[in-house]
Design a protein around this motif. Structure first.
Motif, PDB file in Angstrom:
ATOM      1  N   THR A  21      19.207  63.021  79.201  1.00 58.30           N
ATOM      2  CA  THR A  21      18.831  63.416  80.433  1.00 58.30           C
ATOM      3  C   THR A  21      18.190  64.943  80.611  1.00 58.30           C
ATOM      4  N   LEU A  76      24.891  62.009  85.181  1.00 59.44           N
ATOM      5  CA  LEU A  76      23.355  62.130  84.903  1.00 59.44           C
ATOM      6  C   LEU A  76      22.765  62.844  86.247  1.00 59.44           C
ATOM      7  N   TYR A  99      21.650  53.690  89.588  1.00 61.15           N
ATOM      8  CA  TYR A  99      22.762  53.446  88.507  1.00 61.15           C
ATOM      9  C   TYR A  99      22.800  51.783  88.470  1.00 61.15           C
ATOM     10  N   ASP A 111      19.420  54.516  85.073  1.00 64.59           N
ATOM     11  CA  ASP A 111      20.582  54.543  84.098  1.00 64.59           C
ATOM     12  C   ASP A 111      21.050  53.044  83.987  1.00 64.59           C
ATOM     13  N   SER A 125      17.850  55.225  80.613  1.00 60.80           N
ATOM     14  CA  SER A 125      18.888  55.480  79.682  1.00 60.80           C
ATOM     15  C   SER A 125      19.521  54.266  79.367  1.00 60.80           C
ATOM     16  N   CYS A 136      25.364  52.011  83.344  1.00 61.58           N
ATOM     17  CA  CYS A 136      25.923  53.524  83.774  1.00 61.58           C
ATOM     18  C   CYS A 136      27.401  53.692  83.271  1.00 61.58           C
TER      19      CYS A 136
END
Length: 276
Positions: free
Chosen positions: A71, A97, A112, A84, A165, A87
């Motif tokens: 991040t 994050l 998220y 994310d 992510s 998450c």
């Protein structure tokens, strides 16, 4: 998506599930990180896992550190929008994050995503800080890419880069074809300058331990699909992987930690890539 949920709502969500329920990957991770959001079934599975793989607690910590590092790398490159996927529960210790991103960016947008409704309830209550963060929360399977990207289009400015992510997530998706299809759509959707970071369990190191871990996951009704370094490298098709490439998590964090861990500590491959 972005409405706030009170802690009492989170508590009610937890009471909907009996303590005898099967373990969840999010609560298991929370336990290994020293958190408090887990059930007896999660603790029992963790105890069995640590008997065959006592390094898992350190591995989970390194994976969490890598999520923060990735991040920071994206935010330092000017990215202020974050997707994310998977998450998980809010981190019991350390920054979530959006908090990491705010150390580099004045304003942050984050979506998220998690398939676990309890996770999303926690995220709405505890990872929804308000201005200067725009936070949205979507209950969805990460492989349901059309739904995820439809929501993302409402949250993000698609004329600007997005950092995605996928940390300790794709190894919970055993269908290779579905994973590849999702990544193809995701990478094609990403604006230029976007980042993708991935960490993934592997059997390339500690193969016997990882085999035992996968068997215990299967017994508990949880999917787990360790993949090789070559398979993880393939996840970054169409992207430019940043130095040091697809490596052990400890190698990614070499400059961020005061000491170095050998690759077998995490038994995971990781990488950060940019869309040209």
């Amino acid at each position: 998506m972005s409405t706030s949920v009170s802690p009492s709502t989170v508590a009610r969500a937890y009471r909907l599930v009996q303590p005898s329920c099967r373990p969840s990957s999010a609560r298991l991770s929370n336990y290994l990180l020293g958190g408090k959001d887990h059930y007896e079934s999660d603790r029992q599975l963790a105890a069995r896992l640590l008997q065959v793989a006592p390094w898992l607690e350190r591995a989970e910590d390194l994976n969490c550190r890598f999520a923060g590092y990735a991040t920071a790398v994206a935010a330092d490159r000017g990215v202020g929008q974050f997707l994310d996927l998977g998450c998980g529960l809010p981190r019991p210790f350390g920054l979530d994050l959006h908090e990491v991103a705010l150390t580099y960016q004045d304003r942050v947008r984050v979506l998220y995503v998690d398939h676990d409704l309890q996770v999303i309830a926690h995220a709405r209550a505890l990872m929804n800080p308000g201005d200067p963060v725009v936070a949205a929360h979507l209950p969805a399977d990460v492989l349901d890419v059309d739904r995820v990207l439809s929501c993302a289009a409402e949250v993000f400015d698609l004329g600007r880069p997005v950092a995605v992510s996928l940390h300790g997530v794709l190894d919970l998706c055993p269908d290779d074809g579905a994973v590849r299809a999702m990544l193809d759509v995701l990478v094609a959707w990403l604006p230029a300058g976007s980042c993708l970071s991935i960490s993934h369990l592997t059997g390339d190191v500690r193969p016997e331990d990882v085999c035992h871990v996968a068997a215990l996951y299967a017994e508990a009704g949880l999917p787990l699909r360790p993949r090789s370094r070559q398979e993880v490298i393939g996840f970054f098709n169409g992207l430019e992987v940043l130095d040091p490439g697809v490596t052990a998590i400890s190698e990614q964090l070499r400059g961020a930690l005061a000491f170095t861990h050998p690759p077998e500590v995490s038994a995971a491959w990781s990488g950060i890539a940019v869309k040209p």
